[in-house]
Design an enzyme around this catalytic site. Sequence first.
Site, short mmCIF file in Angstrom:
data_model
loop_
_atom_site.label_atom_id
_atom_site.label_comp_id
_atom_site.label_asym_id
_atom_site.label_seq_id
_atom_site.Cartn_x
_atom_site.Cartn_y
_atom_site.Cartn_z
NE ARG A 35 53.05 -37.52 -21.12
CZ ARG A 35 52.81 -36.22 -21.00
NH1 ARG A 35 51.91 -35.81 -20.15
NH2 ARG A 35 53.45 -35.34 -21.71
CG HIS A 98 50.44 -34.47 -17.09
ND1 HIS A 98 50.08 -33.94 -18.30
CD2 HIS A 98 51.01 -33.46 -16.41
CE1 HIS A 98 50.42 -32.66 -18.36
NE2 HIS A 98 50.99 -32.35 -17.21
CD GLU A 122 45.67 -31.50 -18.94
OE1 GLU A 122 45.55 -31.17 -17.74
OE2 GLU A 122 46.74 -31.86 -19.43
NE ARG A 132 47.76 -34.88 -22.12
CZ ARG A 132 48.81 -34.06 -22.07
NH1 ARG A 132 49.47 -33.75 -23.15
NH2 ARG A 132 49.20 -33.56 -20.91
CG LEU A 138 50.97 -28.13 -28.80
CD1 LEU A 138 52.12 -28.29 -29.79
CD2 LEU A 138 50.74 -26.66 -28.50
#
Length: 311
Positions: A35, A98, A122, A132, A138
């Site tokens: 990501r 994020h 978070e 991350r 989770l």
Amino acid sequence: VIMYENKIREGAKLLNSEGERFMKRYSPNIEFTTRDVLAHGIYNEIRSGRGSEHGGVYFDLSPVPEHLINEEPTLKTVKDLTGIDYHKERIEVAPTAHFFLGGIKINERCESTVRGLYAAGEAAGGIHGANRLAGNALTETQVFGALAGKHASIYASSTELPSLDQKQIDKERERVFEPLKKTRKEGVNSSELKKEIREMAWKYLAVIRDKDGLLEAIKEISRIREKASKISLSNSTKRFNREWIEALEIRDMLDLAEIIATAALQRTESRGAHSRADYPNRDDKDWLKSIVTRSENGKIIHSTEPVEILT
């Protein structure tokens, strides 16, 4: 785009305004990457003027079979509400928050340095290190959420309710109700000021930073603080007053923006989700450590702590 990573596995593509599959410039695996690499690629396209007219890039789902699209709840909900045909229309996407991985410092029991305050998810920092991976939320909810709840209940059941400092309560009450005393004749609109903060943060504190931009952000934060002292509301009602809420949020937004800007300026390297255009390489010699922030006499103070590598 984080929400749709699994659809990339099934043939979805990211395109810029020129219709180019641009991730080939940033990753040998094109869209099938982590990501942080996706966020950097998208952000670079937007800043290079190859973004969509609304400030994102295009997510093309046309190669993905309909039944797989319907398995993604968000995509299906948007389709049901808008009637969009993903095989004929592209959707616009952009990086989200994020890429921020900071939070409250906790120990293995999810205790913060404030007695009786526990953090998980978070709100807590340091669980994932510098980056991350998709799906690791989770861990935050199922593991650290359970730990925080367990140890908070143990603490609460074994601790007497502390006595409260009435002067501190009165001071906080005064701060909270202060904006209601200034109804608008002249002054600053809290909604407009909040928009200024968002635009400043996106421009200077987002996915890729550099020294000049971070210094400009610090200057902008100081300017906006001055304006924030002149906030006034259009009415003084205490019920459903969104302006009042925004006026109270602005101080915290400015504090957080200053923490991010000054810490990012101090870390002269790129590591995980923190990317400096002027320091593109990771520097384990000088920066294999965490930046810890605290408030001291109303000032933001940064210190560093070494990272313990467990193998």
